[in-house]
Design an enzyme around this catalytic site. Sequence first.
Site, PDB file in Angstrom:
ATOM      1  N   ASP A  43       0.899  -1.045   0.150  1.00 35.48           N
ATOM      2  CA  ASP A  43      -0.495   0.121  -0.182  1.00 35.48           C
ATOM      3  C   ASP A  43       0.522   1.109  -0.040  1.00 35.48           C
ATOM      4  O   ASP A  43       2.154   1.169  -0.299  1.00 35.48           O
ATOM      5  CB  ASP A  43      -1.096   0.176   1.035  1.00 35.48           C
ATOM      6  N   MET A  56      -1.628   8.387  13.076  1.00 31.98           N
ATOM      7  CA  MET A  56      -2.349   9.362  12.084  1.00 31.98           C
ATOM      8  C   MET A  56      -2.973  10.211  13.017  1.00 31.98           C
ATOM      9  O   MET A  56      -4.595   9.783  12.809  1.00 31.98           O
ATOM     10  CB  MET A  56      -3.443   7.776  12.034  1.00 31.98           C
ATOM     11  N   LYS A  74      -5.246   2.617  -0.226  1.00 30.62           N
ATOM     12  CA  LYS A  74      -5.262   3.302   1.505  1.00 30.62           C
ATOM     13  C   LYS A  74      -4.820   4.478   2.091  1.00 30.62           C
ATOM     14  O   LYS A  74      -4.016   4.580   1.911  1.00 30.62           O
ATOM     15  CB  LYS A  74      -4.955   2.298   2.083  1.00 30.62           C
TER      16      LYS A  74
HETATM   17  N1  SAH Z   1       2.248  -0.144  10.953  1.00 27.08           N
HETATM   18  C1  SAH Z   1       2.826   1.571  10.720  1.00 27.08           C
HETATM   19  C2  SAH Z   1       1.811   2.362  10.773  1.00 27.08           C
HETATM   20  C3  SAH Z   1      -0.011   2.612  10.162  1.00 27.08           C
HETATM   21  S1  SAH Z   1      -0.798   3.864  11.050  1.00 27.08           S
HETATM   22  C4  SAH Z   1       3.796   1.246  11.796  1.00 27.08           C
HETATM   23  O1  SAH Z   1       4.233  -0.007  12.859  1.00 27.08           O
HETATM   24  O2  SAH Z   1       4.946   2.645  11.295  1.00 27.08           O
HETATM   25  C5  SAH Z   1      -0.314   5.120   9.470  1.00 27.08           C
HETATM   26  C6  SAH Z   1       0.501   5.932  10.227  1.00 27.08           C
HETATM   27  O3  SAH Z   1       1.611   6.167  10.473  1.00 27.08           O
HETATM   28  C7  SAH Z   1       0.755   7.689   9.295  1.00 27.08           C
HETATM   29  O4  SAH Z   1      -0.091   8.476   9.779  1.00 27.08           O
HETATM   30  C8  SAH Z   1       2.201   8.456  10.694  1.00 27.08           C
HETATM   31  O5  SAH Z   1       1.416   8.704  11.318  1.00 27.08           O
HETATM   32  C9  SAH Z   1       2.644   6.368  10.446  1.00 27.08           C
HETATM   33  N2  SAH Z   1       3.703   6.933   9.706  1.00 27.08           N
HETATM   34  C10 SAH Z   1       4.301   5.647   9.029  1.00 27.08           C
HETATM   35  N3  SAH Z   1       5.460   5.930   8.166  1.00 27.08           N
HETATM   36  C11 SAH Z   1       5.755   7.291   8.812  1.00 27.08           C
HETATM   37  C12 SAH Z   1       7.182   8.509   7.932  1.00 27.08           C
HETATM   38  N4  SAH Z   1       7.562   7.306   7.660  1.00 27.08           N
HETATM   39  N5  SAH Z   1       6.742   9.383   8.453  1.00 27.08           N
HETATM   40  C13 SAH Z   1       6.014   9.615   9.701  1.00 27.08           C
HETATM   41  N6  SAH Z   1       5.127   9.195   9.826  1.00 27.08           N
HETATM   42  C14 SAH Z   1       5.285   7.755   9.627  1.00 27.08           C
END
Ligand code: SAH
Length: 460
Positions: free
Chosen positions: A245, A380, A267
């Site tokens: 995604d 998020m 997504k």
């Molecule tokens: N499973 C993922 C999270 C998914 S929820 C994990 O463990 O990181 C998605 C949220 O993760 C986004 O809205 C943001 O808040 C955060 N996120 C994921 N990658 C990011 C990045 N490279 N920089 C900043 N925020 C990030």
Amino acid sequence: MDFLPVFHNVKGKLCLVVGGGEIGKRKAGVLLEAGAKVRVVAPEIDPELAKQQGVESVVARFEAKYLEDVTLIIAATNDRSVNQNVSELAQARGIPVNVVDDPELCSFIMPAILDRSPLMVAFSSGGASPVLTRMMRGKLETIIPQNYSRLAAFAERFRELVKTRVTNPAKRRIFWENALDGVIAEKVLTGDEASAEVMLQKLLESEDNIEHGEVYLVGAGPGDPDLLTFRALRLMQKADVVVYDNLVSKPIVEMTRRDAERIFVGKKRNDHTLQQEEINELLVRLAKEGKRVVRLKGGDPFIFGRGGEEIETLAAEGIPFQVVPGITAASGVASYAGIPLTHRDHAQSCVFVTGHLKDGTMNLDWEQLARPKQTVVVYMGLHGLETLCSELIKHGMPDTTPIALVQQGTTPNQRVITGTLATLPSIAQREKPQAPTLIIIGGVVTLRDKLAWFHPHPAN
Ligand code: SAH
């Protein structure tokens, strides 16, 4: 040495691909990546290929006139007489020609490549075994896991048994190739030899002795490909299909096996390309077709990743799977932004919460979050930033508490915006950070001025 290894400069040069199917498309793709202009000649051309930039598509049977001005040729038709004709005409004119899977007709062969431009590694077995060369590349890419010795011991333990059950040597070779590269091997590599043994016995009793599909739920980390685990990379190299995604960065998707099918399932906030249930079903269907499926997820699959739901469906359907942890955004992003999540002087605990709004409200335990000496990381949360700040202040957190927004953390586009609970909402309105953005709240944010300096990415 049967062939002279060279790297051919085709930038801006016209190259010819004869054949407009799946293989032609892949070959044209490689040529385009190397900067060539590509003429595709075939009675039928894959529409996706035809509309690619840099492609001149000629819907026709191959004729000698299409060789004009051509620097290099790849024949990828499934008609040997056409391939032979292309090869002969090309060689008579001194134009290098490759015929896919037919070394006899080739004047040059295509190596398996490991692309780290400008560094490029090419592997070849002189046309003897393309599979072998690809496997070699995969090994170099993933670095052979430490526990390969266990796998060897496992194979040795069952060698005699397999010999008595699968008596045909050619069949036995296929059996072992399959077992040592599939679910059984994965079980051994993750230390679950008991399950591996059960599976091996089952495979021996099955009719075709071939094992079927499986799913790897792989955490791809927050963006920088360097943060992938060895296991993630190894499985990405093995997969037949990649389902990903938009949190998975492009360079990471590019690191999956070159000829793997790639399926984007989207997504974004309020714009779900595929619903979660459809993704779950897709994984099941692909695995049932016998494919090795990598489900690539941003960060860690079990942290706000709905990984639990995906494996629940797989488990219910009896499909083998494994989950590979990844570096979660909080950890990767904080580190690249120079913010330690805990620190003796500032925070003894750290909580991860999701700020996803449901019906426009954020349903969080504000009292718990507003406690002192704690770092709060919000996933998020961008959309609810204002609510977040005002609720925390309302529940007793000082409005001078430092807060950082990190957009696209760990990638070359990383952007950090800092302020306090009182000031950040208006700063964000001006700066307009975009998803994905992570919010970090607490005294640790002040350490960034001291620590960001040491990080490879510029502190902005
Ligand atoms: N499973 C993922 C999270 C998914 S929820 C994990 O463990 O990181 C998605 C949220 O993760 C986004 O809205 C943001 O808040 C955060 N996120 C994921 N990658 C990011 C990045 N490279 N920089 C900043 N925020 C990030």
